[in-house]
Design a protein around this motif. Sequence first.
Motif, PDB file in Angstrom:
ATOM      1  N   LEU A   1       0.811  -1.221   0.000  1.00  0.00           N
ATOM      2  CA  LEU A   1       0.000   0.000   0.000  1.00  0.00           C
ATOM      3  C   LEU A   1       0.846   1.275   0.000  1.00  0.00           C
ATOM      4  O   LEU A   1       0.477   2.264  -0.638  1.00  0.00           O
ATOM      5  N   LYS A   2       1.960   1.256   0.705  1.00  0.00           N
ATOM      6  CA  LYS A   2       2.798   2.471   0.772  1.00  0.00           C
ATOM      7  C   LYS A   2       3.337   2.874  -0.596  1.00  0.00           C
ATOM      8  O   LYS A   2       3.243   4.038  -0.976  1.00  0.00           O
ATOM      9  N   PRO A   3       3.917   1.949  -1.381  1.00  0.00           N
ATOM     10  CA  PRO A   3       4.362   2.369  -2.725  1.00  0.00           C
ATOM     11  C   PRO A   3       3.193   2.738  -3.639  1.00  0.00           C
ATOM     12  O   PRO A   3       3.298   3.667  -4.446  1.00  0.00           O
ATOM     13  N   LEU A   4       2.058   2.031  -3.511  1.00  0.00           N
ATOM     14  CA  LEU A   4       0.894   2.346  -4.340  1.00  0.00           C
ATOM     15  C   LEU A   4       0.345   3.732  -4.020  1.00  0.00           C
ATOM     16  O   LEU A   4      -0.121   4.451  -4.903  1.00  0.00           O
ATOM     17  N   SER A   5       0.423   4.129  -2.745  1.00  0.00           N
ATOM     18  CA  SER A   5      -0.124   5.432  -2.333  1.00  0.00           C
ATOM     19  C   SER A   5       0.707   6.597  -2.869  1.00  0.00           C
ATOM     20  O   SER A   5       0.279   7.743  -2.814  1.00  0.00           O
ATOM     21  N   LYS A   6       1.893   6.287  -3.385  1.00  0.00           N
ATOM     22  CA  LYS A   6       2.730   7.342  -3.981  1.00  0.00           C
ATOM     23  C   LYS A   6       2.544   7.419  -5.496  1.00  0.00           C
ATOM     24  O   LYS A   6       2.914   8.404  -6.126  1.00  0.00           O
ATOM     25  N   LYS A   7       1.947   6.371  -6.079  1.00  0.00           N
ATOM     26  CA  LYS A   7       1.871   6.300  -7.544  1.00  0.00           C
ATOM     27  C   LYS A   7       0.447   6.272  -8.107  1.00  0.00           C
ATOM     28  O   LYS A   7       0.197   6.780  -9.194  1.00  0.00           O
ATOM     29  N   VAL A   8      -0.478   5.672  -7.379  1.00  0.00           N
ATOM     30  CA  VAL A   8      -1.837   5.459  -7.913  1.00  0.00           C
ATOM     31  C   VAL A   8      -2.823   6.390  -7.208  1.00  0.00           C
ATOM     32  O   VAL A   8      -2.911   6.412  -5.977  1.00  0.00           O
ATOM     33  N   GLY A   9      -3.566   7.171  -8.011  1.00  0.00           N
ATOM     34  CA  GLY A   9      -4.444   8.214  -7.488  1.00  0.00           C
ATOM     35  C   GLY A   9      -5.379   7.794  -6.380  1.00  0.00           C
ATOM     36  O   GLY A   9      -5.407   8.395  -5.311  1.00  0.00           O
ATOM     37  N   ILE A  10      -6.169   6.723  -6.602  1.00  0.00           N
ATOM     38  CA  ILE A  10      -7.164   6.318  -5.608  1.00  0.00           C
ATOM     39  C   ILE A  10      -6.504   5.866  -4.305  1.00  0.00           C
ATOM     40  O   ILE A  10      -6.991   6.154  -3.213  1.00  0.00           O
ATOM     41  N   PHE A  11      -5.351   5.188  -4.408  1.00  0.00           N
ATOM     42  CA  PHE A  11      -4.641   4.737  -3.208  1.00  0.00           C
ATOM     43  C   PHE A  11      -4.036   5.930  -2.472  1.00  0.00           C
ATOM     44  O   PHE A  11      -4.000   5.962  -1.241  1.00  0.00           O
ATOM     45  N   ARG A  12      -3.571   6.917  -3.243  1.00  0.00           N
ATOM     46  CA  ARG A  12      -3.001   8.114  -2.619  1.00  0.00           C
ATOM     47  C   ARG A  12      -4.058   8.857  -1.814  1.00  0.00           C
ATOM     48  O   ARG A  12      -3.809   9.339  -0.719  1.00  0.00           O
ATOM     49  N   LYS A  13      -5.271   8.964  -2.378  1.00  0.00           N
ATOM     50  CA  LYS A  13      -6.338   9.692  -1.698  1.00  0.00           C
ATOM     51  C   LYS A  13      -6.737   9.022  -0.386  1.00  0.00           C
ATOM     52  O   LYS A  13      -7.112   9.685   0.566  1.00  0.00           O
ATOM     53  N   VAL A  14      -6.665   7.691  -0.357  1.00  0.00           N
ATOM     54  CA  VAL A  14      -7.083   6.961   0.851  1.00  0.00           C
ATOM     55  C   VAL A  14      -5.934   6.776   1.835  1.00  0.00           C
ATOM     56  O   VAL A  14      -6.084   7.009   3.036  1.00  0.00           O
ATOM     57  N   PHE A  15      -4.767   6.378   1.332  1.00  0.00           N
ATOM     58  CA  PHE A  15      -3.675   5.985   2.226  1.00  0.00           C
ATOM     59  C   PHE A  15      -2.457   6.915   2.203  1.00  0.00           C
ATOM     60  O   PHE A  15      -1.535   6.744   2.996  1.00  0.00           O
ATOM     61  N   GLY A  16      -2.439   7.896   1.295  1.00  0.00           N
ATOM     62  CA  GLY A  16      -1.289   8.804   1.211  1.00  0.00           C
ATOM     63  C   GLY A  16      -1.301   9.862   2.297  1.00  0.00           C
ATOM     64  O   GLY A  16      -2.280  10.039   3.023  1.00  0.00           O
ATOM     65  N   SER A  17      -0.199  10.594   2.401  1.00  0.00           N
ATOM     66  CA  SER A  17      -0.066  11.680   3.371  1.00  0.00           C
ATOM     67  C   SER A  17      -0.097  13.033   2.665  1.00  0.00           C
ATOM     68  O   SER A  17       0.455  13.172   1.576  1.00  0.00           O
ATOM     69  N   MET A  18      -0.739  14.015   3.302  1.00  0.00           N
ATOM     70  CA  MET A  18      -0.756  15.367   2.774  1.00  0.00           C
ATOM     71  C   MET A  18      -1.220  16.293   3.886  1.00  0.00           C
ATOM     72  O   MET A  18      -2.347  16.144   4.394  1.00  0.00           O
ATOM     73  N   TRP A  19      -0.329  17.202   4.283  1.00  0.00           N
ATOM     74  CA  TRP A  19      -0.706  18.052   5.401  1.00  0.00           C
ATOM     75  C   TRP A  19      -0.107  19.454   5.301  1.00  0.00           C
ATOM     76  O   TRP A  19       0.933  19.660   4.680  1.00  0.00           O
ATOM     77  N   TYR A  20      -0.821  20.411   5.900  1.00  0.00           N
ATOM     78  CA  TYR A  20      -0.312  21.780   6.043  1.00  0.00           C
ATOM     79  C   TYR A  20       0.536  21.808   7.301  1.00  0.00           C
ATOM     80  O   TYR A  20       0.128  21.358   8.364  1.00  0.00           O
ATOM     81  N   GLU A  21       1.743  22.363   7.167  1.00  0.00           N
ATOM     82  CA  GLU A  21       2.615  22.447   8.334  1.00  0.00           C
ATOM     83  C   GLU A  21       2.030  23.451   9.329  1.00  0.00           C
ATOM     84  O   GLU A  21       1.621  24.542   8.918  1.00  0.00           O
TER      85      GLU A  21
END
Length: 260
Positions: free
Chosen positions: A240-260
């Motif tokens: 899941l970690k490599p997929l969350s960096k490459k595949v859109g749907i996996f990134r939206k569910v399992f990826g990281s994105m935050w405002y500092e």
Amino acid sequence: MADKSILVIGAHSYIAQNFENYVKKKKKNWNITLVSASDGAWEKTDFSVYDTVLITAALVHRKKQKGTEELYRKVNQELPVRITKRAKEAGVKQVIFLSSMSVFGDNVERITKETIPSPSGLYGKYKYKAEQVLEKFQSEEFQIAIVRPPMVYGEGCPGNYGRLKKLAKVTWIFPDTQNKRSMIAIEGLCRELGGIVEKMEGGYFHPQDAEYINTAEMVQKMRAKMGKKTYLTRGFNWILKPLSKKVGIFRKVFGSMWYE
């Protein structure tokens, strides 16, 4: 006479309807009017009686096919510019444009003051193009506030949060990927918008909850409210970690994105 008079364009949006409820409950001396953008009602409205125009109208989830990009351009870029031009000509003091965290694209996790927007999808692309034009309208007499919220959540919320909630109803096991996301409750976003109106502010705003959250924790809390237990496992993280960096749907569910 009302202390503030607000015109919201995008009457059917989740945020518009919740902001109206917030104003009616918390700011009873304010006047608020919601009009639709899709049927052209905004064009028949007298802007001159309002202090603030809040633009929530947007095209969000639409499958890419012939004509889709042009539709995104018209709704997410051209429409806000037309509204803002009309507002300035009518003597409105402030326009608040509801943009999105998606202007920063899919290839960034930590977002700071120095992070340059680089949208990757059509939604973010035309939101950012609108921002660039709108900021040129800014003057001492006419404030432009551009709000870039992260994922919004709350009762009845559509979009990615709504889809995740549907998933939470049926899954008792969920990957514990320990990702990190900025989010904001609809109540918190409405308070932020109220504060921008109150102070008649302009500039860029990046509201978020006081604490970051990860997807597994979110699903666990959703299911707890339903009276259901959740088993979290890290057994799928290797894929899941490599997929969350490459595949859109996996990134939206399992990826990281935050405002500092």
